[in-house]
Write a protein that holds these residues in place. Sequence first.
Motif, PDB file in Angstrom:
ATOM      1  N   GLU A   1       0.827  -1.220   0.000  1.00 21.63           N
ATOM      2  CA  GLU A   1       0.000   0.000   0.000  1.00 21.63           C
ATOM      3  C   GLU A   1       0.862   1.271   0.000  1.00 21.63           C
ATOM      4  O   GLU A   1       0.336   2.374  -0.109  1.00 21.63           O
ATOM      5  CB  GLU A   1      -0.916  -0.001   1.238  1.00 21.63           C
ATOM      6  N   LYS A   2       2.146   1.105   0.184  1.00 23.59           N
ATOM      7  CA  LYS A   2       3.046   2.271   0.232  1.00 23.59           C
ATOM      8  C   LYS A   2       4.158   2.050  -0.799  1.00 23.59           C
ATOM      9  O   LYS A   2       4.660   0.923  -0.929  1.00 23.59           O
ATOM     10  CB  LYS A   2       3.735   2.363   1.612  1.00 23.59           C
ATOM     11  N   THR A   3       4.543   3.119  -1.500  1.00 23.25           N
ATOM     12  CA  THR A   3       5.717   3.031  -2.367  1.00 23.25           C
ATOM     13  C   THR A   3       6.864   3.709  -1.638  1.00 23.25           C
ATOM     14  O   THR A   3       6.800   4.910  -1.371  1.00 23.25           O
ATOM     15  CB  THR A   3       5.447   3.736  -3.721  1.00 23.25           C
ATOM     16  N   MET A   4       7.889   2.951  -1.288  1.00 17.73           N
ATOM     17  CA  MET A   4       8.979   3.515  -0.494  1.00 17.73           C
ATOM     18  C   MET A   4       9.854   4.450  -1.310  1.00 17.73           C
ATOM     19  O   MET A   4      10.002   4.281  -2.523  1.00 17.73           O
ATOM     20  CB  MET A   4       9.876   2.387   0.053  1.00 17.73           C
ATOM     21  N   ARG A   5      10.432   5.413  -0.587  1.00 17.77           N
ATOM     22  CA  ARG A   5      11.509   6.178  -1.199  1.00 17.77           C
ATOM     23  C   ARG A   5      12.750   5.303  -1.142  1.00 17.77           C
ATOM     24  O   ARG A   5      12.844   4.370  -0.337  1.00 17.77           O
ATOM     25  CB  ARG A   5      11.748   7.475  -0.411  1.00 17.77           C
ATOM     26  N   LEU A   6      13.754   5.640  -1.965  1.00 22.48           N
ATOM     27  CA  LEU A   6      14.976   4.814  -2.013  1.00 22.48           C
ATOM     28  C   LEU A   6      15.665   4.746  -0.648  1.00 22.48           C
ATOM     29  O   LEU A   6      16.185   3.701  -0.253  1.00 22.48           O
ATOM     30  CB  LEU A   6      15.948   5.386  -3.047  1.00 22.48           C
ATOM     31  N   ASP A   7      15.661   5.838   0.108  1.00 26.91           N
ATOM     32  CA  ASP A   7      16.353   5.804   1.412  1.00 26.91           C
ATOM     33  C   ASP A   7      15.620   4.881   2.394  1.00 26.91           C
ATOM     34  O   ASP A   7      16.262   4.122   3.137  1.00 26.91           O
ATOM     35  CB  ASP A   7      16.537   7.211   2.000  1.00 26.91           C
TER      36      ASP A   7
ATOM     37  N   THR B   1      29.430  10.177   0.337  1.00 26.64           N
ATOM     38  CA  THR B   1      28.353  10.808  -0.425  1.00 26.64           C
ATOM     39  C   THR B   1      27.020  10.196   0.016  1.00 26.64           C
ATOM     40  O   THR B   1      26.950   9.021   0.372  1.00 26.64           O
ATOM     41  CB  THR B   1      28.545  10.538  -1.938  1.00 26.64           C
ATOM     42  N   SER B   2      26.000  10.995  -0.066  1.00 24.92           N
ATOM     43  CA  SER B   2      24.676  10.519   0.338  1.00 24.92           C
ATOM     44  C   SER B   2      24.105   9.619  -0.759  1.00 24.92           C
ATOM     45  O   SER B   2      24.580   9.626  -1.912  1.00 24.92           O
ATOM     46  CB  SER B   2      23.746  11.725   0.518  1.00 24.92           C
ATOM     47  N   LEU B   3      23.068   8.874  -0.386  1.00 27.12           N
ATOM     48  CA  LEU B   3      22.396   7.997  -1.363  1.00 27.12           C
ATOM     49  C   LEU B   3      21.931   8.798  -2.589  1.00 27.12           C
ATOM     50  O   LEU B   3      22.262   8.431  -3.722  1.00 27.12           O
ATOM     51  CB  LEU B   3      21.209   7.287  -0.699  1.00 27.12           C
ATOM     52  N   PRO B   4      21.201   9.923  -2.382  1.00 30.34           N
ATOM     53  CA  PRO B   4      20.750  10.651  -3.578  1.00 30.34           C
ATOM     54  C   PRO B   4      21.905  11.126  -4.454  1.00 30.34           C
ATOM     55  O   PRO B   4      21.810  11.126  -5.683  1.00 30.34           O
ATOM     56  CB  PRO B   4      19.988  11.844  -2.993  1.00 30.34           C
ATOM     57  N   GLU B   5      23.029  11.493  -3.814  1.00 25.53           N
ATOM     58  CA  GLU B   5      24.178  11.948  -4.615  1.00 25.53           C
ATOM     59  C   GLU B   5      24.781  10.790  -5.409  1.00 25.53           C
ATOM     60  O   GLU B   5      25.114  10.933  -6.586  1.00 25.53           O
ATOM     61  CB  GLU B   5      25.247  12.571  -3.696  1.00 25.53           C
ATOM     62  N   ARG B   6      24.889   9.631  -4.766  1.00 19.16           N
ATOM     63  CA  ARG B   6      25.441   8.453  -5.467  1.00 19.16           C
ATOM     64  C   ARG B   6      24.537   8.063  -6.643  1.00 19.16           C
ATOM     65  O   ARG B   6      24.999   7.793  -7.739  1.00 19.16           O
ATOM     66  CB  ARG B   6      25.558   7.281  -4.490  1.00 19.16           C
ATOM     67  N   ILE B   7      23.228   8.048  -6.364  1.00 20.73           N
ATOM     68  CA  ILE B   7      22.282   7.665  -7.418  1.00 20.73           C
ATOM     69  C   ILE B   7      22.298   8.713  -8.537  1.00 20.73           C
ATOM     70  O   ILE B   7      22.346   8.385  -9.725  1.00 20.73           O
ATOM     71  CB  ILE B   7      20.861   7.515  -6.837  1.00 20.73           C
ATOM     72  N   GLY B   8      22.338   9.997  -8.151  1.00 24.18           N
ATOM     73  CA  GLY B   8      22.367  11.064  -9.160  1.00 24.18           C
ATOM     74  C   GLY B   8      23.565  10.932 -10.073  1.00 24.18           C
ATOM     75  O   GLY B   8      23.474  11.100 -11.288  1.00 24.18           O
ATOM     76  N   ALA B   9      24.697  10.543  -9.490  1.00 22.22           N
ATOM     77  CA  ALA B   9      25.930  10.427 -10.277  1.00 22.22           C
ATOM     78  C   ALA B   9      25.838   9.277 -11.282  1.00 22.22           C
ATOM     79  O   ALA B   9      26.204   9.432 -12.457  1.00 22.22           O
ATOM     80  CB  ALA B   9      27.118  10.217  -9.334  1.00 22.22           C
ATOM     81  N   VAL B  10      25.297   8.127 -10.846  1.00 16.71           N
ATOM     82  CA  VAL B  10      25.240   7.000 -11.795  1.00 16.71           C
ATOM     83  C   VAL B  10      24.185   7.235 -12.866  1.00 16.71           C
ATOM     84  O   VAL B  10      24.356   6.834 -14.023  1.00 16.71           O
ATOM     85  CB  VAL B  10      25.008   5.631 -11.098  1.00 16.71           C
ATOM     86  N   VAL B  11      23.107   7.927 -12.477  1.00 16.69           N
ATOM     87  CA  VAL B  11      22.063   8.248 -13.459  1.00 16.69           C
ATOM     88  C   VAL B  11      22.644   9.179 -14.515  1.00 16.69           C
ATOM     89  O   VAL B  11      22.477   8.954 -15.715  1.00 16.69           O
ATOM     90  CB  VAL B  11      20.839   8.886 -12.744  1.00 16.69           C
TER      91      VAL B  11
END
Lengths: 73, 73
Positions: A45-51, B3-13
Amino acid sequence: MTTSLPERIGAVVRKRREALGLSQEAFADRIGMHRNYYGAIERGEKTMRLDTFERVAMGLEIEAWRLLKDGAG
Amino acid sequence: MTTSLPERIGAVVRKRREALGLSQEAFADRIGMHRNYYGAIERGEKTMRLDTFERVAMGLEIEAWRLLKDGAG
């Protein structure tokens, strides 16, 4: 009927948690998440954020990318 | 400094998008996302939900779990 992403992820998360022999309540406690929110994740019922997803994977003692692969359906 | 998760993901994207020879604007169009929102993802300023992450991975012609593995750092 194809299952949605949250349903697929919820199913693999549940399977993994049960394999660890943990109740929803014990697992939610382990990762510092409200039990109701965690239950909704397992029910799809929930879509998680990546973190959040990484936090759940860590609590399930599996790499997040492996958990996502299991849930790729 | 980790690096934070969003930064790591942003870099590979970003790396993957550039390998496809697409501009941010062309790629954002391809996946039906607002260009500014997509730019923020690449800069690591947004943490995607899993469904958005799958959409980005599909547009990048890579499985989401593989993209997450690349960004596992």
